[in-house]
Design a protein around this motif. Structure first.
Motif, PDB file in Angstrom:
ATOM      1  N   ARG A 290       0.813  -1.224   0.000  1.00  0.00           N
ATOM      2  CA  ARG A 290       0.000   0.000   0.000  1.00  0.00           C
ATOM      3  C   ARG A 290       0.847   1.276   0.000  1.00  0.00           C
ATOM      4  O   ARG A 290       0.470   2.266  -0.607  1.00  0.00           O
ATOM      5  N   GLU A 291       1.999   1.245   0.704  1.00  0.00           N
ATOM      6  CA  GLU A 291       2.839   2.438   0.754  1.00  0.00           C
ATOM      7  C   GLU A 291       3.404   2.728  -0.641  1.00  0.00           C
ATOM      8  O   GLU A 291       3.381   3.865  -1.112  1.00  0.00           O
TER       9      GLU A 291
ATOM     10  N   SER B 161      16.021   6.788  12.527  1.00  0.00           N
ATOM     11  CA  SER B 161      15.459   7.939  11.805  1.00  0.00           C
ATOM     12  C   SER B 161      16.433   8.499  10.774  1.00  0.00           C
ATOM     13  O   SER B 161      16.138   9.480  10.121  1.00  0.00           O
TER      14      SER B 161
ATOM     15  N   CYS C 171      25.261   0.572  11.050  1.00  0.00           N
ATOM     16  CA  CYS C 171      25.294  -0.190  12.293  1.00  0.00           C
ATOM     17  C   CYS C 171      25.055  -1.651  11.943  1.00  0.00           C
ATOM     18  O   CYS C 171      24.702  -1.958  10.810  1.00  0.00           O
ATOM     19  N   PRO C 172      25.259  -2.567  12.903  1.00  0.00           N
ATOM     20  CA  PRO C 172      25.127  -3.984  12.534  1.00  0.00           C
ATOM     21  C   PRO C 172      23.701  -4.417  12.193  1.00  0.00           C
ATOM     22  O   PRO C 172      23.479  -5.584  11.882  1.00  0.00           O
ATOM     23  N   ASN C 173      22.721  -3.504  12.270  1.00  0.00           N
ATOM     24  CA  ASN C 173      21.370  -3.889  11.873  1.00  0.00           C
ATOM     25  C   ASN C 173      21.285  -4.182  10.380  1.00  0.00           C
ATOM     26  O   ASN C 173      20.440  -4.942   9.934  1.00  0.00           O
TER      27      ASN C 173
ATOM     28  N   GLU D  14      14.990   8.767   7.081  1.00  0.00           N
ATOM     29  CA  GLU D  14      13.968   9.777   6.836  1.00  0.00           C
ATOM     30  C   GLU D  14      14.616  11.133   6.629  1.00  0.00           C
ATOM     31  O   GLU D  14      14.148  11.967   5.860  1.00  0.00           O
TER      32      GLU D  14
ATOM     33  N   THR E 291      -0.090 -15.441  11.875  1.00  0.00           N
ATOM     34  CA  THR E 291       1.189 -14.813  12.172  1.00  0.00           C
ATOM     35  C   THR E 291       2.372 -15.607  11.641  1.00  0.00           C
ATOM     36  O   THR E 291       3.125 -15.135  10.810  1.00  0.00           O
ATOM     37  N   VAL E 292       2.556 -16.805  12.143  1.00  0.00           N
ATOM     38  CA  VAL E 292       3.780 -17.510  11.815  1.00  0.00           C
ATOM     39  C   VAL E 292       3.577 -18.646  10.829  1.00  0.00           C
ATOM     40  O   VAL E 292       4.482 -19.431  10.608  1.00  0.00           O
TER      41      VAL E 292
ATOM     42  N   LYS F  71      15.325   1.192  10.442  1.00  0.00           N
ATOM     43  CA  LYS F  71      14.881   0.993  11.817  1.00  0.00           C
ATOM     44  C   LYS F  71      15.060   2.293  12.602  1.00  0.00           C
ATOM     45  O   LYS F  71      14.412   2.505  13.597  1.00  0.00           O
TER      46      LYS F  71
END
Lengths: 364, 323
Positions: B67-68, B311, B287-289, B314, B125-126, B309
């Motif tokens: 949708r986005e 800001s 970062c490690p993310n 943005e 969910t899973v 994850k």
């Protein structure tokens, strides 16, 4: 000796202080990231719940950074957590790490055993030093919990919701670095004031949502998709039923320091549905949901790790509680999936549901 | 020229577009396969729906898992999750509906309504056992057209028992039964029942399923599943006329509501299907993310970006190089 411990929300701030004040060198695990999760998932049993997997990831990252001693909690209830320390020790040994693991069992009836465990860590420690270290750690834990509560209340009202979050994160950094109790208390006070003075939206009556569930996934934003922040940024006032300091008051304090009033209230509230503990926070989930309904909250979000037995019991009771009290409840099961879209879809739909409910209430 | 509203639902399996008149009556609908290419699907869909369309678009809404993305491309007035969109359409087309069973490509959900208001919902969910993609897979394994799947199930006299809890086990169970010599009809009917059991135990757990019940989403085309629901619930299940475009239908209704509030539409016009949209992705290395960042470009210009994850994205602090 270089000690480390698992990450859980803001726990690091208090625990690091406690251990450092006791004269230990502390190497906390890096913040939980995708890498932590990948390491944990790779080396943990598939059927274990997410907290164990994250613990393993935390330890590996900390050991790689030079830690050689791990401090972990134990437990005696029906929740599998009680055995996680032992399982984790075996996994890390099999991976070939050289380390010492100290598992601290619940100390309600065994302060002496706890003291002896501490002796393992510290060769020479006086009760005075222990008390002082505890007080500093406690001051930090309390300040952090209080600020989290405030930001959860304020965020929805703030004109700039992201700013409120940034302010809170800045407060955490500064409290983490503070040394003396007076300094910690001053920091908390000034941030409390700053948060409350943020420009607010006028004529705004937000929805209120309570968060219940298993303690680890409730406290750790890295695994619960930062749910408090997400709700707050969407204009919801949030209350988290669990805090670290409250948990410690109920579980670690002795004699007349022990504060069980809240817990008694929760047990009483759960009584019509569940009369005894089922391990973990199953009973608390039911009781807290009941209390949120009494406090006129608009909804409750229930978080649990996939395969968590106590929360599965709670989840099967919640529909009845929800119906009796006319309180919408959304259960979210957390596992290793990292796609946020699914959670956002559910949160948005839940907020829509609450809004329509709210409007209906106003018409009547 | 007539006036109307556009609703677009971009799901994992299908992309659906609906044009509603100001009287909420359907003017035109379209059901397309997404084929893993949501941008192409949206552009093709818009092109197709525009053909011979004599309607001035007053507002547009998007829903579904993309949708986005769809919202950025068409300039949506409202971007709404599919649960709300499905509920809005269901209660509009079947006033007084109390239960909506919805099975789509990758997800299945149940929505409980009372007096036209959503009071409870659940979504798988899973586990994706029992969703449209699994049925698709099985149909192609058996070399059956998916459209024939349901009809065939109805011809069964003696459905076999298939394990429905996990799609992997369901498949091996089906193969065992097929090798023993059970007829195709009986196996497919058994599978339909297993999926319905799984749905009711999993998604429908603890929900108060009251009549009227509607069954929508792509899988509602499957007569076998509908019959299995009716058997299990022991009551009539209604499949609404526009069952496979309900998300888009709801989204158009929501667009109408949104435009009434905003007065003006953000619709970019049908010519967006002529623009060149490209998506690029990179892994942020700050970062490690290692967040997987998606950039959406219109004619080479960055128009949207998501996946962070934190800001940083943005604020466009991170360049595509990740440095």
């Amino acid at each position: 000796m270089k000690v480390t411990f698992p990450q859980m929300g803001t726990m690091e701030i208090a625990v690091k202080t406690l251990l450092e004040e006791l004269g230990l060198e502390v190497i906390p695990p890096p913040k939980i990231t995708q890498k932590t999760l990948d390491l944990g998932v790779k080396h943990s049993p598939e059927f274990a719940c997410l907290p164990l997997k994250i613990n393993i990831g935390n330890y590996i990252e900390a050991l790689e950074n030079g830690a050689d001693t791990i401090i972990m909690g134990g437990g005696v209830g029906p929740c599998r957590f009680g055995y996680y320390g032992e399982v984790e020790r075996k996994i890390l040994e099999d991976l070939g790490y050289d380390f010492k693991m100290i598992i601290v069992e619940p100390i309600q009836n065994d302060w002496w055993g706890f003291y002896k465990k501490l002796k393992l860590l510290l060769t020479n420690i006086s009760w005075f030093n222990l008390k002082q270290a505890w007080q500093r750690a406690w001051a930090k834990g309390t300040a952090v919990d209080n600020l989290a509560k405030t930001v959860n209340q304020i965020r929805a009202y703030a004109q700039d919701r992201k700013l409120a979050q940034e302010m809170y994160e800045q407060a955490l950094t500064e409290i983490d670095a503070a040394k003396r109790i007076i300094e910690i208390e001053k920091l908390e006070q000034s941030y409390q004031t700053e948060l409350k003075q943020l420009p607010q939206r006028q004529n705004f009556s937000p929805l209120k949502v309570g968060i219940v569930g298993e303690i680890y996934v409730v406290l750790e934003p890295a695994v619960n998709f930062a749910i408090e922040k997400k709700l707050g940024e969407r204009g919801i006032v949030v209350d988290r039923s669990l805090t670290l300091t409250q948990w410690v008051k109920e579980h670690l304090y002795l004699g007349h320091f022990k504060d069980e009033t809240k817990h008694e209230e929760i047990k009483e509230a759960a009584r019509p549905y569940l009369q005894h503990m089922v391990g973990g926070h199953g009973l608390e989930t039911i009781g807290e949901t009941f209390l949120y309904a009494q406090d006129n909250y608009d909804g409750v979000i229930h978080l649990s790790p996939f395969t968590c037995m106590p929360e599965i019991i709670a989840k099967s009771i919640l529909p009845r509680v929800s119906q009796d009290l006319d309180l919408p409840v959304l259960s979210i099961t957390v596992d290793e999936h990292t796609g946020e879209a699914g959670v956002i879809t559910r949160l948005e739909a839940f907020i829509d549901l609450l809004k329509r409910n709210h409007q209906k209430g106003e018409v009547i | 020229m007539k006036k109307g509203f556009l609703g677009i639902d971009v799901g994992s399996v299908s992309t659906n577009i609906v044009v509603l008149g100001t009287d909420n009556k359907l003017i035109k609908k379209l059901y397309l396969r997404t084929n893993g290419q949501p941008i192409d699907a949206i552009q093709n869909g818009l092109k197709k729906i525009e053909e011979n369309l004599e309607v001035e678009i007053m507002g547009v809404g998007t829903t579904g898992s993309a949708r986005e993305l769809a919202g950025v491309i068409v300039g949506a007035d409202v971007v709404k999750n599919e649960i709300t969109a499905h509920a809005v359409a269901g209660s509009h087309l079947v006033p007084g509906v109390k239960t909506i069973l919805e099975i789509g490509g990758q997800d299945s959900k149940i929505i409980i309504l009372r007096d036209g208001i959503v009071v409870d919902f659940a979504m798988n969910t899973v586990c994706a056992a029992g969703t449209g993609s699994f049925l698709d897979q099985q149909a192609s394994r058996l070399e059956l057209a998916i459209e024939k799947f349901g009809e065939l199930a109805l011809e069964s006299d003696n459905p076999v028992r298939i394990a429905g809890r996990c799609s992997v086990f369901a498949e091996s169970d089906m193969i065992h039964k097929q090798q023993l010599g059970h007829s195709l009809e009986d196996i497919i009917a058994g599978l339909s029942q297993a999926l319905v059991r799984n749905y009711l135990n999993n998604v429908g757990q603890g929900k108060e399923i009251l009549e009227p019940i509607i069954f929508q989403g792509g899988v509602a085309a499957n007569q076998g599943i509908k019959a299995a629901f009716e058997g299990e619930l022991d009551t009539e299940v209604i499949v609404p006329k526009y069952y496979n475009v309900m998300g888009a239908f709801g989204s158009a209704l929501l667009a109408k509501e949104a435009v009434q509030e905003n007065d003006e539409s953000n619709f970019n016009g049908f010519n967006v299907s002529d623009f060149d949209y490209t998506a690029s992705s990179f892994e942020c290395q700050q970062c490690p993310n290692h967040c997987e960042i998606i950039n959406i470009h219109q004619e080479g210009k960055l128009v949207a970006r998501w996946g962070f994850k934190c800001s940083k994205g943005e604020n466009n602090q991170v360049q595509s190089s990740g440095k």
